[in-house]
Design a protein around this motif. Sequence first.
Motif, short mmCIF file in Angstrom:
data_model
loop_
_atom_site.label_atom_id
_atom_site.label_comp_id
_atom_site.label_asym_id
_atom_site.label_seq_id
_atom_site.Cartn_x
_atom_site.Cartn_y
_atom_site.Cartn_z
N SER A 1 -3.72 0.74 10.56
CA SER A 1 -4.35 0.62 9.24
C SER A 1 -3.27 0.62 8.17
O SER A 1 -2.09 0.90 8.44
N GLY A 2 -3.72 0.37 6.94
CA GLY A 2 -2.80 0.40 5.81
C GLY A 2 -2.29 1.80 5.53
O GLY A 2 -1.09 1.99 5.28
N ALA A 3 -3.19 2.76 5.58
CA ALA A 3 -2.77 4.15 5.33
C ALA A 3 -1.70 4.56 6.34
O ALA A 3 -0.69 5.18 5.99
N ASN B 1 1.62 3.12 5.63
CA ASN B 1 2.28 3.85 4.56
C ASN B 1 2.78 5.22 5.01
O ASN B 1 3.81 5.69 4.53
N PHE C 1 -3.29 2.53 -5.19
CA PHE C 1 -4.03 2.98 -4.02
C PHE C 1 -3.18 2.71 -2.78
O PHE C 1 -2.75 1.58 -2.54
N HIS C 2 -2.94 3.78 -2.00
CA HIS C 2 -2.12 3.61 -0.81
C HIS C 2 -2.79 4.13 0.46
O HIS C 2 -2.18 4.07 1.53
N GLY C 3 -4.02 4.65 0.35
CA GLY C 3 -4.73 5.06 1.56
C GLY C 3 -5.26 6.48 1.47
O GLY C 3 -4.98 7.21 0.52
N GLU D 1 2.68 -1.25 -5.40
CA GLU D 1 1.95 -2.47 -5.02
C GLU D 1 2.44 -3.62 -5.91
O GLU D 1 2.62 -3.42 -7.11
N GLU E 1 -6.91 -2.10 -5.43
CA GLU E 1 -8.07 -1.24 -5.72
C GLU E 1 -8.11 -0.87 -7.20
O GLU E 1 -9.16 -0.52 -7.73
N ASP F 1 4.11 -1.81 -1.03
CA ASP F 1 2.85 -1.77 -0.28
C ASP F 1 2.16 -3.12 -0.42
O ASP F 1 1.52 -3.41 -1.43
N VAL G 1 -0.17 -4.11 1.68
CA VAL G 1 -1.35 -4.01 2.55
C VAL G 1 -2.44 -4.99 2.08
O VAL G 1 -3.10 -5.64 2.89
N GLN G 2 -2.60 -5.12 0.77
CA GLN G 2 -3.64 -6.02 0.26
C GLN G 2 -3.05 -7.37 -0.16
O GLN G 2 -3.68 -8.41 -0.01
N LYS H 1 -4.73 -4.93 6.53
CA LYS H 1 -5.80 -5.82 6.07
C LYS H 1 -5.79 -7.21 6.71
O LYS H 1 -6.18 -7.36 7.85
N1 PLP Z 1 -2.58 0.13 0.47
C1 PLP Z 1 -3.26 -0.73 -0.28
C2 PLP Z 1 -2.54 -1.52 -1.33
C3 PLP Z 1 -4.63 -0.91 -0.10
O1 PLP Z 1 -5.31 -1.78 -0.87
C4 PLP Z 1 -5.29 -0.16 0.92
C5 PLP Z 1 -6.73 -0.31 1.12
O2 PLP Z 1 -7.47 -0.77 0.30
C6 PLP Z 1 -4.52 0.73 1.68
C7 PLP Z 1 -3.18 0.83 1.44
C8 PLP Z 1 -5.18 1.54 2.76
O3 PLP Z 1 -5.48 0.72 3.83
P1 PLP Z 1 -6.49 1.22 4.98
O4 PLP Z 1 -7.84 1.31 4.36
O5 PLP Z 1 -6.38 0.15 6.03
O6 PLP Z 1 -5.99 2.53 5.45
#
Ligand code: PLP
Length: 401
Positions: free
Chosen positions: A102-104, A107, A133-135, A185, A190, A218, A220-221, A247
């Motif tokens: 996952s993203g969290a 990170n 937002f990082h998780g 980011e 988010e 980050d 992730v998005q 993601k």
């Molecule tokens: N980092 C960013 C920039 C995100 O947008 C998100 C989720 O929206 C995450 C981390 C967390 O990802 P996850 O929900 O897969 O843990």
Amino acid sequence: MTISQRWQAVMMPNYGTPPLALDHGQGVRVWDVDGNSYLDFVGGIAVSSLGHAHPALVAAVTEQVGRLAHTSNLAIHEPGVRLAEKLVELLDLPARVFFANSGAEANECALKLARLAGRAQGRAEIVSCHDSFHGRTFGALSVTGNAAKREPFAPLPGPVTFVDYGDAAALRRAVGPRTAAVIVEPTLGEGGVIAPPAGFLAAARSICDDGGALLIVDEVQSGIGRTGSWFATQAEGVRPDVITLAKGLGGGLPIGACLGVGAAGELFAPGDHGSTFGGNPVSCAAALAVLATIADDGLLDNVKRVGEHLARRLDALDSPLVAETRGSGLWRAVGLTGPHASAVEAAARRRGLLVNAVKPTALRLAPPLVLTEAEVDEAAPMLAAALHEVAAATAEDGADA
Ligand code: PLP
């Protein structure tokens, strides 16, 4: 009992009750359990990069699950190695990869790298941004700039300092001899699809260079084509020390990745980090299919072209509720003049269009990268009608008051 009632009876109440029960999808369309169809401009929150049930993804996952679904980290497998090679090739920097789910988790890996990098000099602090937002895991939450999400779970790991997103001068003041890393980011996802002032990422790079801190980006998005580049940092010409992905990488299968560039990829010793499921063969096969399809079908160009078309259609929305439109590629937001996003989301859904009320005053659109101009043209009148309905109801409420 409806599926919604069954859901409420058995699931933890952390999400509220989602208003939609989905059954299946095809391309940019999904169908609910009652057979209603929707144009999906949410894409599972920027995840379903190839849309739903893409044949390449179905074939890759089916083949791999029938061959070998799981190894744990006690064995090497071809899809994992190939995916790591591919990501390093796309990043076009010397890097090493850790796979998570996952993203969290991606990170978490980045934050542990920062701890190791700063250890000898006593640098443990992370600098992050308000509204980021990082998780939801403790480490990722500790650097998440949304106080409402963070504070109920204090005390969190630290120290963490927050600065205003996009404020390079504040970032420079915050980075000091105790800073291990800056996490940022490329655009707040988010936070409402908000891009920083031009040059902010490059400024963050030079601030980290001057201050001896790692730059964790980050993605992730933003990563894997969302903005029309493989990575948003590439479009900005910024070299991160650590980049995190999730993601869209798996196109719906759970996978996260943390890439350490140069020395940041050499920090872990055996035993320092791990995951039972991270980088499992099925998720890696899915991610390989996503990357191959993006490349083979010219989807980065599609994102740019259809994204511009989407931007034009959003700009043409003629509603007193629309304050601005923003974003890039197939990652857009409609900023509203008041807290109407949930009402517009619901009105759009009733018309067969899924959009996401990412903030009370902002609708987010993060559709699959395979989106066509025709689908944009189908969606735009639905969004216009939804805005019209909510504007009329708002005006009526105002007249009643
Ligand atoms: N980092 C960013 C920039 C995100 O947008 C998100 C989720 O929206 C995450 C981390 C967390 O990802 P996850 O929900 O897969 O843990």
